[in-house]
Design an enzyme around this catalytic site. Structure first.
Site, PDB file in Angstrom:
ATOM      1  N   TRP A 145      41.142  69.105 -22.879  1.00 52.57           N
ATOM      2  CA  TRP A 145      41.660  67.789 -23.261  1.00 52.57           C
ATOM      3  C   TRP A 145      40.567  66.734 -23.395  1.00 52.57           C
ATOM      4  O   TRP A 145      40.853  65.614 -23.802  1.00 52.57           O
ATOM      5  CB  TRP A 145      42.675  67.309 -22.212  1.00 52.57           C
ATOM      6  CG  TRP A 145      42.271  67.657 -20.805  1.00 52.57           C
ATOM      7  CD1 TRP A 145      42.726  68.737 -20.088  1.00 52.57           C
ATOM      8  CD2 TRP A 145      41.314  66.999 -19.968  1.00 52.57           C
ATOM      9  NE1 TRP A 145      42.105  68.780 -18.860  1.00 52.57           N
ATOM     10  CE2 TRP A 145      41.239  67.721 -18.751  1.00 52.57           C
ATOM     11  CE3 TRP A 145      40.506  65.870 -20.112  1.00 52.57           C
ATOM     12  CZ2 TRP A 145      40.405  67.358 -17.701  1.00 52.57           C
ATOM     13  CZ3 TRP A 145      39.668  65.501 -19.071  1.00 52.57           C
ATOM     14  CH2 TRP A 145      39.622  66.244 -17.878  1.00 52.57           C
ATOM     15  N   ASN A 146      39.332  67.060 -23.025  1.00 53.63           N
ATOM     16  CA  ASN A 146      38.388  65.947 -22.870  1.00 53.63           C
ATOM     17  C   ASN A 146      37.687  65.532 -24.159  1.00 53.63           C
ATOM     18  O   ASN A 146      36.984  64.514 -24.164  1.00 53.63           O
ATOM     19  CB  ASN A 146      37.363  66.253 -21.772  1.00 53.63           C
ATOM     20  CG  ASN A 146      36.391  67.326 -22.165  1.00 53.63           C
ATOM     21  OD1 ASN A 146      36.755  68.260 -22.865  1.00 53.63           O
ATOM     22  ND2 ASN A 146      35.158  67.206 -21.745  1.00 53.63           N
ATOM     23  N   LYS A 169      44.722  76.556 -29.930  1.00 51.35           N
ATOM     24  CA  LYS A 169      45.581  76.169 -28.805  1.00 51.35           C
ATOM     25  C   LYS A 169      44.946  75.020 -28.048  1.00 51.35           C
ATOM     26  O   LYS A 169      44.058  75.186 -27.227  1.00 51.35           O
ATOM     27  CB  LYS A 169      45.825  77.329 -27.838  1.00 51.35           C
ATOM     28  CG  LYS A 169      47.023  77.025 -26.964  1.00 51.35           C
ATOM     29  CD  LYS A 169      46.908  77.416 -25.522  1.00 51.35           C
ATOM     30  CE  LYS A 169      46.156  76.584 -24.575  1.00 51.35           C
ATOM     31  NZ  LYS A 169      46.689  75.276 -24.201  1.00 51.35           N
ATOM     32  N   GLY A 222      36.217  75.145 -21.932  1.00 53.99           N
ATOM     33  CA  GLY A 222      37.022  74.776 -20.767  1.00 53.99           C
ATOM     34  C   GLY A 222      36.288  75.118 -19.488  1.00 53.99           C
ATOM     35  O   GLY A 222      35.054  75.249 -19.468  1.00 53.99           O
ATOM     36  N   SER A 223      37.054  75.298 -18.429  1.00 51.71           N
ATOM     37  CA  SER A 223      36.448  75.497 -17.113  1.00 51.71           C
ATOM     38  C   SER A 223      35.859  76.903 -16.985  1.00 51.71           C
ATOM     39  O   SER A 223      36.299  77.843 -17.667  1.00 51.71           O
ATOM     40  CB  SER A 223      37.497  75.276 -16.032  1.00 51.71           C
ATOM     41  OG  SER A 223      38.528  76.231 -16.178  1.00 51.71           O
ATOM     42  N   GLU A 244      32.241  78.053 -23.835  1.00 49.17           N
ATOM     43  CA  GLU A 244      31.561  76.789 -23.524  1.00 49.17           C
ATOM     44  C   GLU A 244      32.198  76.265 -22.251  1.00 49.17           C
ATOM     45  O   GLU A 244      33.332  75.773 -22.274  1.00 49.17           O
ATOM     46  CB  GLU A 244      31.774  75.773 -24.664  1.00 49.17           C
ATOM     47  CG  GLU A 244      31.123  76.156 -25.973  1.00 49.17           C
ATOM     48  CD  GLU A 244      29.615  76.026 -25.945  1.00 49.17           C
ATOM     49  OE1 GLU A 244      29.071  75.504 -24.951  1.00 49.17           O
ATOM     50  OE2 GLU A 244      28.972  76.460 -26.901  1.00 49.17           O
ATOM     51  N   LEU A 245      31.491  76.365 -21.136  1.00 46.57           N
ATOM     52  CA  LEU A 245      32.147  76.141 -19.842  1.00 46.57           C
ATOM     53  C   LEU A 245      31.595  74.906 -19.119  1.00 46.57           C
ATOM     54  O   LEU A 245      31.081  73.992 -19.750  1.00 46.57           O
ATOM     55  CB  LEU A 245      32.014  77.415 -19.005  1.00 46.57           C
ATOM     56  CG  LEU A 245      32.451  78.702 -19.738  1.00 46.57           C
ATOM     57  CD1 LEU A 245      32.226  79.925 -18.884  1.00 46.57           C
ATOM     58  CD2 LEU A 245      33.900  78.621 -20.189  1.00 46.57           C
ATOM     59  N   CYS A 278      31.324  67.714 -20.035  1.00 46.41           N
ATOM     60  CA  CYS A 278      30.653  68.914 -19.537  1.00 46.41           C
ATOM     61  C   CYS A 278      29.154  68.700 -19.402  1.00 46.41           C
ATOM     62  O   CYS A 278      28.508  69.297 -18.558  1.00 46.41           O
ATOM     63  CB  CYS A 278      30.929  70.071 -20.492  1.00 46.41           C
ATOM     64  SG  CYS A 278      30.525  69.673 -22.203  1.00 46.41           S
ATOM     65  N   GLU A 377      31.573  70.941 -10.098  1.00 43.70           N
ATOM     66  CA  GLU A 377      31.763  70.018 -11.218  1.00 43.70           C
ATOM     67  C   GLU A 377      32.941  69.109 -10.867  1.00 43.70           C
ATOM     68  O   GLU A 377      34.076  69.578 -10.737  1.00 43.70           O
ATOM     69  CB  GLU A 377      32.071  70.813 -12.493  1.00 43.70           C
ATOM     70  CG  GLU A 377      32.172  69.935 -13.710  1.00 43.70           C
ATOM     71  CD  GLU A 377      32.593  70.716 -14.958  1.00 43.70           C
ATOM     72  OE1 GLU A 377      33.520  71.533 -14.858  1.00 43.70           O
ATOM     73  OE2 GLU A 377      31.994  70.491 -16.008  1.00 43.70           O
TER      74      GLU A 377
HETATM   75  P1  NAD Z   1      40.771  74.509 -18.446  1.00 39.56           P
HETATM   76  O1  NAD Z   1      39.831  75.655 -18.344  1.00 39.56           O
HETATM   77  O2  NAD Z   1      41.751  74.306 -17.360  1.00 39.56           O
HETATM   78  O3  NAD Z   1      41.635  74.616 -19.801  1.00 39.56           O
HETATM   79  C1  NAD Z   1      41.021  74.777 -21.063  1.00 39.56           C
HETATM   80  C2  NAD Z   1      42.030  75.388 -22.020  1.00 39.56           C
HETATM   81  O4  NAD Z   1      42.331  76.721 -21.588  1.00 39.56           O
HETATM   82  C3  NAD Z   1      43.377  74.656 -22.060  1.00 39.56           C
HETATM   83  O5  NAD Z   1      43.856  74.634 -23.383  1.00 39.56           O
HETATM   84  C4  NAD Z   1      44.249  75.514 -21.169  1.00 39.56           C
HETATM   85  O6  NAD Z   1      45.630  75.393 -21.462  1.00 39.56           O
HETATM   86  C5  NAD Z   1      43.732  76.901 -21.498  1.00 39.56           C
HETATM   87  N1  NAD Z   1      44.012  77.930 -20.479  1.00 39.56           N
HETATM   88  C6  NAD Z   1      44.234  77.755 -19.154  1.00 39.56           C
HETATM   89  N2  NAD Z   1      44.462  78.949 -18.561  1.00 39.56           N
HETATM   90  C7  NAD Z   1      44.375  79.894 -19.525  1.00 39.56           C
HETATM   91  C8  NAD Z   1      44.488  81.313 -19.518  1.00 39.56           C
HETATM   92  N3  NAD Z   1      44.740  82.008 -18.412  1.00 39.56           N
HETATM   93  N4  NAD Z   1      44.304  81.975 -20.688  1.00 39.56           N
HETATM   94  C9  NAD Z   1      44.019  81.295 -21.829  1.00 39.56           C
HETATM   95  N5  NAD Z   1      43.919  79.950 -21.882  1.00 39.56           N
HETATM   96  C10 NAD Z   1      44.080  79.257 -20.750  1.00 39.56           C
HETATM   97  O7  NAD Z   1      39.849  73.227 -18.655  1.00 39.56           O
HETATM   98  P2  NAD Z   1      40.270  71.706 -18.693  1.00 39.56           P
HETATM   99  O8  NAD Z   1      40.575  71.250 -17.308  1.00 39.56           O
HETATM  100  O9  NAD Z   1      41.290  71.534 -19.756  1.00 39.56           O
HETATM  101  O10 NAD Z   1      38.888  71.017 -19.204  1.00 39.56           O
HETATM  102  C11 NAD Z   1      37.830  70.689 -18.367  1.00 39.56           C
HETATM  103  C12 NAD Z   1      36.766  71.774 -18.314  1.00 39.56           C
HETATM  104  O11 NAD Z   1      36.260  72.046 -19.624  1.00 39.56           O
HETATM  105  C13 NAD Z   1      35.549  71.371 -17.500  1.00 39.56           C
HETATM  106  O12 NAD Z   1      35.155  72.439 -16.687  1.00 39.56           O
HETATM  107  C14 NAD Z   1      34.485  71.099 -18.553  1.00 39.56           C
HETATM  108  O13 NAD Z   1      33.154  71.218 -18.120  1.00 39.56           O
HETATM  109  C15 NAD Z   1      34.823  72.101 -19.585  1.00 39.56           C
HETATM  110  N6  NAD Z   1      34.230  71.724 -20.869  1.00 39.56           N
HETATM  111  C16 NAD Z   1      33.149  72.425 -21.353  1.00 39.56           C
HETATM  112  C17 NAD Z   1      32.537  72.031 -22.545  1.00 39.56           C
HETATM  113  C18 NAD Z   1      31.340  72.755 -23.111  1.00 39.56           C
HETATM  114  O14 NAD Z   1      31.061  72.582 -24.298  1.00 39.56           O
HETATM  115  N7  NAD Z   1      30.621  73.541 -22.327  1.00 39.56           N
HETATM  116  C19 NAD Z   1      33.041  70.944 -23.245  1.00 39.56           C
HETATM  117  C20 NAD Z   1      34.137  70.255 -22.720  1.00 39.56           C
HETATM  118  C21 NAD Z   1      34.734  70.667 -21.533  1.00 39.56           C
END
Ligand code: NAD
Length: 471
Positions: A145-146, A169, A222-223, A244-245, A278, A377
């Site tokens: 979402w960020n 998604k 994501g995370s 990209e985590l 991130c 983080e």
């Molecule tokens: P998240 O990992 O909780 O969710 C990311 C996405 O994955 C969402 O769309 C979520 O619905 C989906 N998801 C969750 N569980 C899943 C599963 N089991 N299978 C498939 N998809 C699933 O992350 P968040 O809280 O939405 O975002 C914050 C995180 O994203 C932070 O850790 C941040 O550092 C990271 N991030 C990384 C970058 C990068 O480029 N490295 C950029 C932005 C954000």
């Protein structure tokens, strides 16, 4: 009240099979401001089937066709830039001054990828062999979402340049901005099925994409925890992955740095996107003899940072995206105090006069790199000032983390800063600034991810090399 009850499959806005409703909140107030009807597994499967069918023709499309589509996508997003920014500000709480720049950058992703595509040669020669770079197939794009709009445009741009079709998604917390962006992408008139957007939960829709044998690659942002789940789920069908985590990036202030020049850069890197970034530089490494002087300067500068309603043009830090994120940041601030770090600015609770999910920008001093606030983080505006004894120890502390996404080095001697940068384990290192190069690869070392986005590196991660000999 916003009511979002459509997903985008095969060129049409359709009512999802899923019937679960998810409340949307205005993070500046904490009040419910809408509802989204979530897609389910069936919707994900329909979207994947549409992308698979479209891939037959789209994978054969010419470079000229793809360049024209990228231009049309750019035009369509620019035409509604103000609507996109308004939706992001309302839904996400990002300060409007910054979010309007981010919308511009999000549109620009299409032109940057067009630049890469224009000069890219899909058939390369190795002696007498042709190496034909072939589109990989259906790409599942799962994003947080960020920076929802920027992630959709950059990942979609790359897939289109490569000749791939996509199932996107987004986070359920980004439904409003996704809806406005989808209307733009639809207006660009892509062939049906080239992009599909199914907003739903990770466990339901994200997991279905990760498990499907018809998805060849996952581009996940994501995370780190969910990234590991995706990697495990992808193994069964041998999907290619770009992950990209998370990050816990160091900002290294070398002992010859001009502290007055460093302060605005430290705060810009640390509080980027209200700390929900991130690449935020959240561990500030400073020579022990300069610690107190830098701390004083940072506290003074933080007093001038405007934390205000995201619609206020003066606002530099907005609220956290959700109650969960607000509570997470509060928990870490309390943990930092309990672990014995010096609370120099901010602290628990809301900033004066603000409610919703606003947190107080917080600075901890004399932090030990082993403390929880220096290791996890936090994803909020919380900075750790960590003293070091000498340059060698600064490098050791900088690398003493599970992450390796970004780093910042400040020094009055750029050559010295460059030597330090070469020893930092991170995918992107900025010296004396906060530079961005959209054609350069972006991604992380260690648990910050696998693979790279942007430019040729991003494009090639959507292509399989096929060698043809003897023709
Ligand atoms: P998240 O990992 O909780 O969710 C990311 C996405 O994955 C969402 O769309 C979520 O619905 C989906 N998801 C969750 N569980 C899943 C599963 N089991 N299978 C498939 N998809 C699933 O992350 P968040 O809280 O939405 O975002 C914050 C995180 O994203 C932070 O850790 C941040 O550092 C990271 N991030 C990384 C970058 C990068 O480029 N490295 C950029 C932005 C954000």
């Amino acid at each position: 009240m916003h009511q979002i009850d459509k997903v985008y499959i095969n060129g049409e806005f359709v009512t999802p099979k899923g019937s679960a409703l998810f409340d949307l909140y205005n993070p500046a107030t904490g009040a419910v401001n809408g509802q989204v009807r979530l897609a389910n597994r069936d919707d994900a499967q329909k979207a994947i089937a549409a992308a698979k069918a479209a891939f037959q023709a789209f994978s054969q499309s010419s470079k000229e066709t793809r360049l024209a589509l990228l231009q049309r996508l750019y035009d369509a997003v620019v035409a509604r830039a103000d609507d996109i920014t308004a939706a992001v500000v309302e839904e996400y709480g990002g300060p409007v001054s910054m979010m309007s720049q981010w919308t511009t950058m999000a549109a620009q992703n299409f032109l940057d990828m067009a630049d890469t595509l224009e000069s890219y040669d899909f058939t390369q020669k190795i002696r007498a062999s042709d190496v034909v770079m072939t589109p990989i197939g259906v790409v599942g794009i799962v994003i947080p979402w960020n920076s929802n709009v920027g992630f959709i445009t950059s990942r979609l741009a790359t897939a289109i340049a490569a000749g791939c079709c996509t199932v996107i998604k987004p986070s359920e917390m980004s439904a409003l901005q996704t809806q406005v962006l989808c209307e733009c992408l639809h207006a660009a008139g892509l062939p049906n099925g080239v992009f599909n957007v199914v907003t739903g939960t990770g466990i339901e829709v994200g997991a279905e994409i990760a498990r499907s044998p018809d998805v060849a690659k996952i581009s996940f942002t994501g995370s780190t925890a969910v990234g590991k789940d995706i990697l495990r789920a992808s193994a069964d069908t041998m999907k290619r992955v770009t992950l990209e985590l998370g990050g816990k990036s160091p900002t290294i202030i070398l002992d010859d740095a001009d502290l007055d020049a460093a302060v605005p850069l430290i705060l810009a890197a640390g509080f980027l996107n209200s700390g929900q970034a991130c690449i935020a530089g959240t561990r500030v490494l400073v020579a022990r003899e300069k610690h107190d002087e830098l701390a004083q300067k940072l506290v003074a500068a933080m007093n001038d940072i405007v934390v205000a309603e995201p619609t206020d043009p003066a606002s530099r830090i907005g609220p956290m995206v959700s109650r969960k994120q607000y509570e997470r940041v509060q928990g870490y601030i309390i943990k930092g105090i309990e672990e014995g770090a010096d609370l120099l600015a901010g602290g628990p609770g809301h900033p004066e006069g603000l409610g919703g999910y606003f947190v107080r920008p917080t600075l901890f001093g004399n932090v030990d790199n082993a403390m929880t606030i220096a290791r996890d983080e936090i994803f909020g505006p919380v900075l750790c000032l960590i003293p070091y004894e000498d340059e060698e120890q600064a490098i050791t502390i900088a690398n003493d983390t599970d992450y390796g996404l970004a780093a910042y080095v400040m020094s009055s001697d750029p050559a010295r800063a460059g030597r330090v940068a070469e020893r930092i384990d991170a995918g992107r290192i900025c010296i004396n600034g906060f530079q961005h190069e959209p054609q350069a690869p972006f991604g992380g070392f260690k648990q910050s991810g696998i693979g790279r986005q942007y430019g040729v590196h991003g494009l090639e991660s959507h292509l399989e090399p096929k060698v043809i000999m003897g023709r």
